[in-house]
Write a protein that holds these residues in place. Structure first.
Motif, mmCIF file in Angstrom:
data_model
loop_
_atom_site.group_PDB
_atom_site.id
_atom_site.type_symbol
_atom_site.label_atom_id
_atom_site.label_comp_id
_atom_site.label_asym_id
_atom_site.label_seq_id
_atom_site.Cartn_x
_atom_site.Cartn_y
_atom_site.Cartn_z
ATOM 1 N N VAL A 175 8.603 6.067 13.706
ATOM 2 C CA VAL A 175 9.388 5.185 13.316
ATOM 3 C C VAL A 175 9.822 4.838 11.962
ATOM 4 O O VAL A 175 10.420 3.790 11.533
ATOM 5 N N GLY A 176 9.568 6.035 11.035
ATOM 6 C CA GLY A 176 10.117 5.660 9.769
ATOM 7 C C GLY A 176 9.215 5.200 8.832
ATOM 8 O O GLY A 176 9.885 4.837 7.607
ATOM 9 N N ALA A 177 7.860 5.333 9.104
ATOM 10 C CA ALA A 177 7.136 4.928 7.743
ATOM 11 C C ALA A 177 7.024 5.761 6.612
ATOM 12 O O ALA A 177 6.847 7.073 7.128
ATOM 13 N N SER A 178 7.045 5.504 5.357
ATOM 14 C CA SER A 178 7.036 6.402 4.410
ATOM 15 C C SER A 178 5.251 6.897 4.433
ATOM 16 O O SER A 178 4.496 6.165 4.732
ATOM 17 N N ASP A 179 5.191 7.981 3.640
ATOM 18 C CA ASP A 179 3.682 8.454 3.650
ATOM 19 C C ASP A 179 2.940 7.080 2.664
ATOM 20 O O ASP A 179 1.836 6.949 2.907
ATOM 21 N N SER A 180 3.631 6.528 1.804
ATOM 22 C CA SER A 180 2.927 5.474 0.950
ATOM 23 C C SER A 180 2.746 4.377 1.828
ATOM 24 O O SER A 180 1.651 3.601 1.718
ATOM 25 N N PHE A 181 3.644 4.039 2.737
ATOM 26 C CA PHE A 181 3.337 2.949 3.698
ATOM 27 C C PHE A 181 2.254 3.193 4.685
ATOM 28 O O PHE A 181 1.661 2.126 4.883
ATOM 29 N N VAL A 182 1.956 4.115 5.203
ATOM 30 C CA VAL A 182 0.947 4.448 5.976
ATOM 31 C C VAL A 182 -0.298 4.548 5.226
ATOM 32 O O VAL A 182 -1.329 4.120 5.601
ATOM 33 N N ARG A 183 -0.263 5.312 3.836
ATOM 34 C CA ARG A 183 -1.454 5.136 3.117
ATOM 35 C C ARG A 183 -2.001 3.892 2.668
ATOM 36 O O ARG A 183 -3.233 3.849 2.648
ATOM 37 N N THR A 184 -1.091 3.067 2.009
ATOM 38 C CA THR A 184 -1.669 2.001 1.324
ATOM 39 C C THR A 184 -2.737 1.128 2.122
ATOM 40 O O THR A 184 -3.677 0.793 1.474
ATOM 41 N N PRO A 185 -2.598 0.865 3.237
ATOM 42 C CA PRO A 185 -3.691 0.244 3.976
ATOM 43 C C PRO A 185 -5.175 0.938 3.922
ATOM 44 O O PRO A 185 -5.913 0.317 3.921
ATOM 45 N N PHE A 186 -4.867 2.113 4.161
ATOM 46 C CA PHE A 186 -6.189 2.923 4.053
ATOM 47 C C PHE A 186 -6.724 2.863 2.633
ATOM 48 O O PHE A 186 -8.001 2.881 2.504
ATOM 49 N N VAL A 187 -5.831 3.042 1.735
ATOM 50 C CA VAL A 187 -6.429 2.839 0.318
ATOM 51 C C VAL A 187 -6.977 1.463 0.053
ATOM 52 O O VAL A 187 -8.113 1.246 -0.573
ATOM 53 N N PHE A 188 -6.380 0.429 0.673
ATOM 54 C CA PHE A 188 -7.052 -0.737 0.512
ATOM 55 C C PHE A 188 -8.377 -1.148 1.154
ATOM 56 O O PHE A 188 -9.176 -1.786 0.751
#
Ligand SMILES: Nc1ncnc2c1ncn2[C@@H]1O[C@H](COP(=O)(O)OP(=O)(O)OP(=O)(O)O)[C@@H](O)[C@H]1O
Ligand SMILES: [Mg+2]
Lengths: 228, 294
Positions: free
Chosen positions: B207-220
């Motif tokens: 649905v168009g999420a960038s890598d960093s958009f997917v990654r950020t919650p995991f990094v948090f």
């Protein structure tokens, strides 16, 4: 809007899924992609979404040559293409409203916009009463409406659907098709890959037929099978 | 695109709730690693502290086994003339034994069977400045004293170092192993939680999420786990230090262990920073590796 130029797709070494496919879909068209199982419909959809690269030939979407889009620009490309799948592909840990909102969040839209837009679009697909339900609490038809709402909420110029009614009963399917038809009427280019003979015959739209990876028929106001 | 802190934080918290068991594993791992790392810091800080206080010692002792009191007098007389020396005291065999008995009066077993002849008479030299101890020891050696008959700070430090260096290297080694283990365990825990959610991540990308958009919650998520695990461990380390210093004051009064040797706020900050670093790096690497594959 979507153009396939001599596109060939070979899986592994020997499975030829598409062979020298040429297809042009103009802005605002509604196109059915039909064909037997294994004829290559899903392969075309996945190529349009740049989930993989063609083995030969080139694909243009919205004026952009896909092979020239670098990996990091794929998200932006996909935001211009709403997509709907047979298995809905909803996020199981999010409610109907959150699933729709997610497609807006990825584009960085304002919370206020999201909060007003999501209920509107869910109302449009007839789910205003089920905003807070999780996918597992919804019927197949309802889940598919959520996924259409998600595909359409950012009003992309293109919407592709791979067997959107594949898991649904005939009555529910009619509702889904009507929804896609309405989306097309407001200017969105819609491509629907389907087995659903009845639906194709009723709608009388452009029909592109695939057989063993080749386009064997392309007819405006066509039917699922050749008319004698 | 605007960076929506609260969105990512809420997403991360939801992930933690959904993968509670995995989160507890990651937090526990971090806790143990940071605890070991912190205890290593404590031990080396206290060793440094003891060495530092020995270095501040201004006394040099010259032992003269079997010497007569005239010989003691002669040495004391000579040393008094040296410019570095502040004060010279002669200690006879009887005095040495008496001092020993006084020092260990709580443990009479130690000296019950001892004879005062084991305690050699000595000349105790107080210096004006601790940095001159080595020079004075050197001069005494020219007077015929051997290393064995002298006691001065550098000698104590050398002996301390030769014992403690093994302890310190052992601790550094263990700390390094635990740090590597914790990075691996945390990134593995996160990899498992990513694997469990790979379908979801694929949908996000569709649905168009960038890598960093997917990654950020995991990094948090990794950051929160690191913060909680390391925070608990850091407080445990500071608390253990407090107990240790307290115990040392009561039970090892002659070892110069001081609470000043450990800078508690500094230790807290370092440990939490290391834990958060491990969590962030571990999660970043494992999500990135996964995202490359799809
Ligand atoms: N990932 C893959 N690896 C190898 N072969 C594949 C892969 N995906 C599809 N194929 C093969 O490519 C051909 C076309 O498959 P595709 O999924 O495009 O068909 P389809 O028209 O969508 O069929 P259906 O109507 O059953 O969904 C089939 O022969 C299929 O076995
Ligand atoms: Mg298919």
């Amino acid at each position: 809007m979507i153009r396939f130029n001599n596109v060939t797709k070979v899986y592994g070494n020997d499975t030829v899924a598409l062979e020298r496919v040429n297809l042009e879909i103009n802005a605002g068209e509604f196109v059915f992609l039909v064909g037997a199982s294994g004829s290559g419909k899903s392969t075309m959809v996945r190529l349009i979404l740049k989930e993989m690269e063609p083995s030969a030939g080139s694909i243009y979407v919205n004026g952009t040559k896909l092979s020239s889009v670098p990996r990091r620009r794929i998200p932006r490309l996909r935001r211009d293409i709403g997509c709907v799948f047979q298995d809905f592909k909803l996020l199981p840990n999010k409610t109907a409203a959150e699933n729709v909102a997610y497609a807006m969040e990825v584009t960085g839209q304002r919370r206020r916009t999201i909060r007003t837009k999501v209920p509107q679009i869910l109302d449009l697909v007839g789910l205003s009463g089920k905003m807070g339900k999780y996918p597992e609490q919804l019927s197949g038809g309802e889940q598919q409406r959520v996924s259409i709402a998600r595909a359409f909420v950012s009003q992309p110029p293109i919407l592709v659907a791979d067997e959107p009614t594949g898991n649904l009963d005939p009555n529910t399917s009619v509702g889904i098709m009507q929804l896609l038809h309405r989306i097309n009427r407001i200017g969105t280019t819609v491509l629907v890959a389907t087995h659903d003979r009845e639906m194709v015959d009723v709608m009388r739209k452009r029909v592109v037929a695939l057989e063993d990876g080749r386009i064997v028929r392309d007819k405006v106001r066509g039917a699922y099978a050749d008319e004698v | 695109m605007r960076f929506n802190f609260w969105f990512f934080l809420v997403e991360a918290l939801k992930n933690v709730r959904l993968n509670l068991l995995m989160s507890i594993t990651a937090v526990t791992t971090t806790f143990i690693c940071i605890l070991v790392f912190g205890l290593g810091l404590l031990v080396s800080a206290h060793i440094q502290g003891v060495i530092g206080s020995v270095r501040q010692d201004v006394s040099v002792e010259a032992f003269m086994p079997n010497a007569s009191s005239d010989q003691l007098d002669a040495l004391a007389q000579k040393v008094r003339g040296w410019p570095e020396v502040a004060k010279v005291t002669e200690v006879s065999q009887e005095q040495a034994f008496a001092e020993f008995k006084d020092k260990f009066k709580d443990q009479p077993d130690l000296y019950r069977d001892l004879d005062q002849s084991v305690f050699p008479p000595s000349v105790q030299i107080q210096l004006k400045d601790p940095s001159e101890a080595n020079d004075v020891a050197e001069k005494l050696k020219q007077e015929g004293f051997t290393e064995d008959n002298l006691s001065y700070p550098q000698q104590t430090i050398d002996r301390l170092n030769s014992v403690t260096s093994y302890v310190i290297w052992g601790l550094y080694g263990a700390t390094l192993l635990f740090l590597i283990a914790s990075v691996l365990l945390i990134s593995n825990a996160i990899r498992l939680s990513i694997f469990a959610r790979r379908k979801e991540i694929e949908v996000m990308k569709l649905v168009g999420a960038s890598d960093s958009f997917v990654r950020t919650p995991f990094v948090f998520e990794g950051l929160l786990q690191g913060l909680v695990g390391a925070g608990l461990a850091a407080f445990a380390v500071v608390w253990i230090n407090y107990l240790f210093v307290d115990w040392a004051h009561n039970d090892l009064p002659y070892v110069p262990i001081s609470s000043d040797a450990v800078n508690a706020p500094f230790v807290l900050v370092v440990l939490v920073a290391v834990g958060v670093g491990i969590g962030v790096i571990g999660s970043f690497l494992s999500v990135t590796r996964f995202l490359r594959k799809i």
